[in-house]
Design a protein around this motif. Structure first.
Motif, PDB file in Angstrom:
ATOM      1  N   SER A 210      72.798 126.384 132.647  1.00  0.00           N
ATOM      2  CA  SER A 210      71.922 127.504 133.015  1.00  0.00           C
ATOM      3  C   SER A 210      71.445 127.369 134.453  1.00  0.00           C
ATOM      4  O   SER A 210      71.409 128.357 135.196  1.00  0.00           O
ATOM      5  CB  SER A 210      70.712 127.560 132.072  1.00  0.00           C
ATOM      6  N   PHE A 211      71.085 126.157 134.840  1.00  0.00           N
ATOM      7  CA  PHE A 211      70.600 125.941 136.207  1.00  0.00           C
ATOM      8  C   PHE A 211      71.720 126.198 137.218  1.00  0.00           C
ATOM      9  O   PHE A 211      71.494 126.809 138.267  1.00  0.00           O
ATOM     10  CB  PHE A 211      70.068 124.515 136.340  1.00  0.00           C
ATOM     11  N   ALA A 212      72.928 125.741 136.894  1.00  0.00           N
ATOM     12  CA  ALA A 212      74.057 125.983 137.793  1.00  0.00           C
ATOM     13  C   ALA A 212      74.346 127.478 137.907  1.00  0.00           C
ATOM     14  O   ALA A 212      74.589 128.000 139.007  1.00  0.00           O
ATOM     15  CB  ALA A 212      75.290 125.240 137.291  1.00  0.00           C
ATOM     16  N   SER A 263      81.142 128.978 130.635  1.00  0.00           N
ATOM     17  CA  SER A 263      80.981 128.283 131.920  1.00  0.00           C
ATOM     18  C   SER A 263      82.288 128.255 132.689  1.00  0.00           C
ATOM     19  O   SER A 263      82.301 128.442 133.914  1.00  0.00           O
ATOM     20  CB  SER A 263      80.466 126.858 131.684  1.00  0.00           C
ATOM     21  N   LEU A 264      83.405 128.013 132.006  1.00  0.00           N
ATOM     22  CA  LEU A 264      84.698 127.980 132.688  1.00  0.00           C
ATOM     23  C   LEU A 264      85.055 129.355 133.249  1.00  0.00           C
ATOM     24  O   LEU A 264      85.531 129.475 134.386  1.00  0.00           O
ATOM     25  CB  LEU A 264      85.785 127.506 131.723  1.00  0.00           C
ATOM     26  N   MET A 372      76.109 116.729 134.297  1.00  0.00           N
ATOM     27  CA  MET A 372      76.713 118.010 133.933  1.00  0.00           C
ATOM     28  C   MET A 372      76.521 119.033 135.042  1.00  0.00           C
ATOM     29  O   MET A 372      77.401 119.865 135.292  1.00  0.00           O
ATOM     30  CB  MET A 372      76.105 118.530 132.631  1.00  0.00           C
ATOM     31  N   PHE A 373      75.372 118.975 135.740  1.00  0.00           N
ATOM     32  CA  PHE A 373      75.171 119.900 136.852  1.00  0.00           C
ATOM     33  C   PHE A 373      76.189 119.637 137.961  1.00  0.00           C
ATOM     34  O   PHE A 373      76.727 120.574 138.566  1.00  0.00           O
ATOM     35  CB  PHE A 373      73.751 119.766 137.391  1.00  0.00           C
ATOM     36  N   ILE A 374      76.454 118.356 138.225  1.00  0.00           N
ATOM     37  CA  ILE A 374      77.460 118.017 139.240  1.00  0.00           C
ATOM     38  C   ILE A 374      78.840 118.521 138.805  1.00  0.00           C
ATOM     39  O   ILE A 374      79.603 119.074 139.608  1.00  0.00           O
ATOM     40  CB  ILE A 374      77.487 116.499 139.485  1.00  0.00           C
ATOM     41  N   SER A 377      78.983 122.211 139.237  1.00  0.00           N
ATOM     42  CA  SER A 377      79.065 122.562 140.660  1.00  0.00           C
ATOM     43  C   SER A 377      80.466 122.333 141.217  1.00  0.00           C
ATOM     44  O   SER A 377      80.978 123.141 141.996  1.00  0.00           O
ATOM     45  CB  SER A 377      78.048 121.739 141.462  1.00  0.00           C
ATOM     46  N   VAL A 378      81.091 121.233 140.801  1.00  0.00           N
ATOM     47  CA  VAL A 378      82.467 120.960 141.244  1.00  0.00           C
ATOM     48  C   VAL A 378      83.410 122.033 140.722  1.00  0.00           C
ATOM     49  O   VAL A 378      84.299 122.514 141.453  1.00  0.00           O
ATOM     50  CB  VAL A 378      82.911 119.560 140.768  1.00  0.00           C
ATOM     51  N   ILE A 379      83.219 122.420 139.465  1.00  0.00           N
ATOM     52  CA  ILE A 379      84.050 123.485 138.890  1.00  0.00           C
ATOM     53  C   ILE A 379      83.895 124.770 139.697  1.00  0.00           C
ATOM     54  O   ILE A 379      84.870 125.473 139.988  1.00  0.00           O
ATOM     55  CB  ILE A 379      83.664 123.717 137.412  1.00  0.00           C
ATOM     56  N   TYR A 380      82.659 125.063 140.082  1.00  0.00           N
ATOM     57  CA  TYR A 380      82.414 126.281 140.852  1.00  0.00           C
ATOM     58  C   TYR A 380      83.087 126.221 142.223  1.00  0.00           C
ATOM     59  O   TYR A 380      83.699 127.199 142.673  1.00  0.00           O
ATOM     60  CB  TYR A 380      80.909 126.490 141.008  1.00  0.00           C
ATOM     61  N   LYS A 381      82.980 125.072 142.899  1.00  0.00           N
ATOM     62  CA  LYS A 381      83.593 124.936 144.224  1.00  0.00           C
ATOM     63  C   LYS A 381      85.117 125.024 144.141  1.00  0.00           C
ATOM     64  O   LYS A 381      85.767 125.661 144.990  1.00  0.00           O
ATOM     65  CB  LYS A 381      83.184 123.607 144.855  1.00  0.00           C
TER      66      LYS A 381
END
Length: 436
Positions: A210-212, A263-264, A372-374, A377-381
């Motif tokens: 949720s935070f991501a 999320s994916l 999990m946030f990291i 974030s990596v998935i998003y980048k």
């Protein structure tokens, strides 16, 4: 506008009040329509904003959109309620309401959330039962997956019947992974975890997502798609892997496959929340059905307490979940995302307040959230990089197509003799063809 501004500067109170009254009325109406009644995204849409593509074939295809929505709500509700009241009356099972009625009240709200967001009814039932009602996680897990197998199946019928757009490739490959993952989790992972670990792990993982998602949506104009761009073998494999991981989460908390795929789709593939949400609802319904069948038909381990809780929520969730699905398909994607933020934040705060905390448990929860946030974030980048390559390839393909079209037009013009090109009849015919 200039005259109104001049009147306001002159101190004309009547004009000023009239202006602000009109502005507030129109502005509020526009805001509500934009965020809470944006319109359904129909199956077959390819690009964002293409919301009018519908399939006119099949039974009841002649129904108007409003009638189709109503029928999509009534059919699953009528089916489930016919069997429910018949069984309850024949076996005289109404005694379960004497002690289990608080769960019925909870799922009035929870079932609507389950239908309109990606978190599922288990995201409401599991923390309420484990944190507030002090029930063991196993009972809460079995109730969560069984009520989702009924309520979210009803919502899935409404989604398909209303022809709401979903990502079907993501649904197929994630379902294959989650079906294997939930069975593996039930037999291998679940016995290794303690009840506090299950409670805190559930809320920590979902809060990190949720935070991501909140930070990502800070840019309201980010590019989104209605389908996974350039689907290939490794993207299918990625969907399968995330489905498998989500199935493991479902095995000990009753929910998780929906959030993993959501999320994916949103972070990596940049698929709009308006498409990811109904897709995750259908996935969670099917995954819950696999989990429920395994617990009841294969192992026979579903406790009597979970069955009694299920009896008091079935008539609620089979109406509330389809109704939530109908509402959610009209909401703007940012509103759907906001619901995810609020629900998962409330679950996290409640868990830290209610669950007895130890230094190891607190440290593990915080570490899991950070990790999990990291990962998110990596998935998003990585998704950003892939999206940039896709956009460059699309622009290049359009430019090449335009160059080919221009060269073809120039060759056609060069093939025409000069005396024919200067002929008025020829000029008139070419102008007519170009207008066509």
């Amino acid at each position: 506008m200039y005259e109104v501004g001049a009147a306001m500067r002159r101190g004309d109170g009547t004009t000023s009040r009239r202006f602000w009254s009109k502005w507030c009325h129109n502005g509020f109406s526009f805001w509500c329509k934009k965020y809470f009644w944006e319109g359904q995204l129909k199956q077959g849409a390819v690009d964002e904003g293409n919301e009018n593509v519908t399939n006119t074939r099949g039974p009841l295809s002649g129904l108007s959109p409003s009638k189709r929505k109503l029928v999509g709500l009534l059919i699953p509700a009528a089916f489930f309620h016919f069997w429910y009241w018949s069984i309850m009356t024949y076996r005289n099972l109404f005694y379960v309401y004497e002690t289990k009625y608080p769960m019925s009240i909870t799922m009035v709200f929870g079932s609507i959330i389950a239908g309109m967001t990606s978190v599922g009814g288990g995201a409401i039932a599991f923390p309420v039962m484990t944190l507030v009602m002090k029930e063991p996680p196993e009972i809460a897990r079995d109730l969560a997956m069984s009520l989702q197998a009924n309520g979210m199946t009803a919502a899935s019928f409404s989604i398909f019947f209303m022809k709401v757009h979903i990502e079907r490739h993501a649904l197929l490959f994630s379902l294959l992974g989650s079906s294997i993952g939930v069975i593996f989790g039930l037999e291998v992972i679940d016995p290794l975890l303690t009840p506090p670990m299950k409670k805190m792990g559930f809320v920590s993982i979902f809060f990190a997502f949720s935070f991501a998602l909140f930070l990502i949506n800070w840019n309201h104009k980010r590019t989104t798609f209605n389908n996974i761009p350039e689907l290939n073998w490794w993207k299918r494999l990625l969907l399968f892997i995330f489905g498998f991981i989500g199935g493991i989460f479902t095995s000990f908390s009753g929910s998780g496959a929906d959030i993993c795929m959501f999320s994916l789709l949103t972070l990596f593939f940049k698929v709009s929340e308006k498409v990811s949400t109904p897709t995750s609802v259908v996935l969670m319904a099917m995954t819950s059905m696999v989990c429920w069948w395994w617990r009841t038909l294969v192992t026979g381990a579903m406790p009597q307490e979970s069955w009694e809780y299920l009896l008091v929520v079935v008539p609620i969730v089979t109406i509330g979940a389809p109704f939530g699905a109908l509402i959610g398909t009209h909401f703007h994607r940012l509103v759907l995302a906001a619901c995810v933020y609020i629900l998962n934040t409330m679950s996290l705060v409640s868990a830290f307040v209610i669950v007895p905390q130890t230094p190891v448990l607190v440290g593990g929860s915080i570490g899991l959230m950070v990790a999990m946030f990291i990962i998110y974030s990596v998935i998003y980048k990585l998704g950003d990089r892939m999206n940039m390559k896709y956009e460059k390839a699309s622009i290049k393909a359009k430019e090449e197509a335009k160059m080919k079209a221009d060269s073809a037009n120039s060759l056609t013009q060069n093939d025409v003799p000069d005396h024919t090109r200067d002929n008025p009849a020829y000029i008139g015919s070419t102008e007519y063809i170009s207008r066509m």
